[in-house]
Write a protein that holds these residues in place. Structure first.
Motif, PDB file in Angstrom:
ATOM      1  N   PRO A 136       1.309   1.651  -4.398  1.00 21.61           N
ATOM      2  CA  PRO A 136       0.201   0.923  -5.028  1.00 21.61           C
ATOM      3  C   PRO A 136      -0.016   1.278  -6.496  1.00 21.61           C
ATOM      4  O   PRO A 136      -1.045   1.825  -6.881  1.00 21.61           O
ATOM      5  N   LYS A 137       0.948   0.947  -7.338  1.00 22.10           N
ATOM      6  CA  LYS A 137       0.900   1.391  -8.737  1.00 22.10           C
ATOM      7  C   LYS A 137      -0.285   0.814  -9.498  1.00 22.10           C
ATOM      8  O   LYS A 137      -0.872   1.484 -10.347  1.00 22.10           O
TER       9      LYS A 137
ATOM     10  N   THR B 238      -3.195  -0.755  -8.034  1.00 23.60           N
ATOM     11  CA  THR B 238      -4.483  -0.516  -7.391  1.00 23.60           C
ATOM     12  C   THR B 238      -4.849   0.960  -7.327  1.00 23.60           C
ATOM     13  O   THR B 238      -6.027   1.302  -7.211  1.00 23.60           O
ATOM     14  N   GLN B 239      -3.853   1.860  -7.397  1.00 25.44           N
ATOM     15  CA  GLN B 239      -4.166   3.284  -7.311  1.00 25.44           C
ATOM     16  C   GLN B 239      -3.497   4.126  -8.390  1.00 25.44           C
ATOM     17  O   GLN B 239      -3.721   5.341  -8.453  1.00 25.44           O
ATOM     18  N   GLY B 240      -2.673   3.528  -9.230  1.00 22.47           N
ATOM     19  CA  GLY B 240      -1.980   4.285 -10.259  1.00 22.47           C
ATOM     20  C   GLY B 240      -2.854   4.582 -11.470  1.00 22.47           C
ATOM     21  O   GLY B 240      -4.010   4.172 -11.550  1.00 22.47           O
ATOM     22  N   ARG B 241      -2.285   5.304 -12.426  1.00 18.88           N
ATOM     23  CA  ARG B 241      -2.976   5.656 -13.668  1.00 18.88           C
ATOM     24  C   ARG B 241      -2.319   4.912 -14.827  1.00 18.88           C
ATOM     25  O   ARG B 241      -1.106   4.720 -14.844  1.00 18.88           O
TER      26      ARG B 241
ATOM     27  N   TYR C 214       0.922   1.328 -15.790  1.00 14.67           N
ATOM     28  CA  TYR C 214       0.290   1.820 -14.574  1.00 14.67           C
ATOM     29  C   TYR C 214       1.389   2.471 -13.751  1.00 14.67           C
ATOM     30  O   TYR C 214       2.422   1.858 -13.465  1.00 14.67           O
TER      31      TYR C 214
ATOM     32  N   SER D   4       0.826  -1.203   0.000  1.00  8.87           N
ATOM     33  CA  SER D   4       0.000   0.000   0.000  1.00  8.87           C
ATOM     34  C   SER D   4       0.864   1.259   0.000  1.00  8.87           C
ATOM     35  O   SER D   4       0.379   2.349  -0.311  1.00  8.87           O
TER      36      SER D   4
ATOM     37  N   ASN E  44      -6.429  -4.483   2.350  1.00  7.86           N
ATOM     38  CA  ASN E  44      -7.158  -3.880   1.242  1.00  7.86           C
ATOM     39  C   ASN E  44      -7.753  -4.975   0.379  1.00  7.86           C
ATOM     40  O   ASN E  44      -7.108  -5.977   0.126  1.00  7.86           O
TER      41      ASN E  44
ATOM     42  N   LEU F  23       2.578   5.677 -10.697  1.00  3.66           N
ATOM     43  CA  LEU F  23       2.322   6.674  -9.668  1.00  3.66           C
ATOM     44  C   LEU F  23       3.054   7.978  -9.986  1.00  3.66           C
ATOM     45  O   LEU F  23       3.029   8.906  -9.193  1.00  3.66           O
TER      46      LEU F  23
ATOM     47  N   HIS G 140      -8.370  -5.426  -5.938  1.00  2.00           N
ATOM     48  CA  HIS G 140      -8.827  -4.319  -6.772  1.00  2.00           C
ATOM     49  C   HIS G 140      -9.863  -4.830  -7.773  1.00  2.00           C
ATOM     50  O   HIS G 140      -9.636  -5.826  -8.456  1.00  2.00           O
TER      51      HIS G 140
END
Length: 430
Positions: free
Chosen positions: A284-285, A287-290, A308, A281, A425, A310, A428
């Motif tokens: 988190p490239k 699960t939360q990256g673009r 993906y 966490s 968590n 960050l 995803h």
């Protein structure tokens, strides 16, 4: 069992092409370029399903391969699962991790291309150690830029690299413009993998030597498929196949290495397999990256890849001890995740280390911090399968041992990492 005679290339089985790289908009700032041996470029682009392993590389592999596959029966009982958990152990070589699989191959090709010195960036030290070991085998000089916080926290890794003849430099350093610029906003010298890579790139460019790209390129994942190919044969001899394959993700090489042979079977119409990427966490490239084009390091000189990410300036917190601190995922892994061919889960470092402690006590093997995330995700997936009334067969890559990381485990035992949260968590959503 015999060693695999060829690496498995998943590209012909994908049914789509990987997005092309884009040149850096700042490329005109230098007339130099990162040099990659033509053989590796051909592997990167090849549409052959099988690529023969050179005899010189196979001879070195034979020093520690095939690696063991074991069932974690005691760990299964400890966590109370009815699922079966098998683990492929990649820590039984000089570098202590899976990364020697591609380091040996890459340095073989670099030597044949005329390289005499390689520069490399490393986070927790696994990649740097593997390259140093491979350079010692093939007689090349090696300079390693190591993330500053890891340089100080992992003296064992640094000592081994130096023992193997490598020069190890804490990053950010005063040897490069990239390092000096980064140090102005990082007075403690914690550093990041992106900065360490930028320094290694700049060093190679200014000296005319070769930069060894690392473990996220498609040819690196290709070399790692010896892991999954061996596991496939070993499980076949046991009369079983996995429902789920799990590995941690930094750049993506050990995940690709164990999962791609199984995923390739699925892509060719075979038995479906669930692939889970386990990440911290703190980085988190997936699960939360673009999913966008980004630089592969902070120098802004290397080509942009669709991944993906960050952001290439991302730096993991200094107390994140594992090597899973790279800001982006390999473009091949990113494409698979984007097309919903694999899943991702993130958990805290404290949660991962708590599960790793259980695994070590149960199985008599201390996993690398990176592997701890994979083992935690595997335990969670096994218990979820039980709860759904479908106990399964899970395969996890224990990508290295944790004997170079005892200070991190000590910090965990002393509570310096905080306590595990009550819940991990969730996976995803696809």
């Amino acid at each position: 069992m015999d060693l695999p005679s060829a690496w498995y290339n998943v590209l012909p089985d994908l049914g789509f092409d990987l997005p092309p790289d884009r040149p850096s908009p700042d490329r005109d700032r230098t007339s130099l370029r990162v040099q990659v041996p033509p053989a590796l470029i051909r592997q990167e682009l090849s549409r052959k399903r099988w690529i023969e392993i050179p005899p010189e590389v196979a001879d070195r592999y034979a020093q520690w391969r095939p690696t063991p596959l074991r069932r974690a029966e005691t760990f299964e009982r400890r966590i109370g699962t009815r699922s079966r958990i098998y683990y492929k152990y990649e820590g039984g070589n000089l570098s202590g991790s899976h990364k020697l699989n591609t380091a040996i191959a890459q340095i073989y090709y670099y030597q044949r291309a005329g390289a005499r010195r390689l520069t490399v960036g490393t986070g927790a030290g696994q990649w740097g150690t593997a390259v140093a070991a491979a350079c010692a085998v093939f007689g090349l000089h090696c300079t390693v830029y190591m993330v500053g916080s890891s340089y100080r926290a992992k003296p064992g890794r640094r000592s081994l690299m130096e023992f193997l003849g490598a020069e190890v430099i804490p990053s950010p350093s005063d040897r490069t413009d990239s390092g000096r610029h980064a140090a102005t906003s990082d007075p403690g010298g914690s550093g990041s993998l992106s900065i360490a890579l930028a320094e290694a790139v700049e060093d190679a460019r200014s000296s005319g030597d070769y930069f060894c790209t690392g473990s996220g390129e498609t040819y690196s994942l290709l070399h790692q498929t010896v892991i999954g190919l061996e596991a496939m044969e070993q499980l076949d001899r046991l009369g079983t196949v996995p429902d789920t394959v799990v590995a941690s993700i930094g750049g993506g090489s050990n995940l690709g290495g164990i999962a791609l042979p199984f995923l390739g079977t699925t892509l060719r119409g075979g038995r479906p397999v669930r692939v889970i990427a386990a990440e911290p966490s703190a980085c988190p490239k997936l699960t939360q990256g673009r999913y966008e084009y980004d630089f592969t390091d902070a120098s802004r000189l290397t080509p942009l890849q669709l991944m993906y990410t960050l952001g290439h300036d991302f730096a993991a917190p200094p107390d994140h001890t594992g090597g899973l601190r790279y800001h982006g995922a390999a473009k091949l892994i990113s494409a698979l995740y984007h097309r919903r061919l694999m899943e991702a889960v993130a958990c805290s470092q404290a949660e991962a280390f708590a599960t790793a402690a259980d695994f070590a006590e149960a199985e008599g093997l201390l996993p690398a911090p990176e592997s701890a995330f994979a083992i935690h995700a595997t335990a969670e997936a096994a218990l979820q399968a039980d709860a759904a009334g479908r106990p399964g067969v899970l395969l996890v890559c224990v990508s290295g041992h944790g004997l170079y990381d005892l200070t991190a485990y000590q910090a965990f035992r002393e509570g310096a990492m905080g306590r595990p949260s009550s819940e991990s968590n969730p996976v995803h959503p696809l």
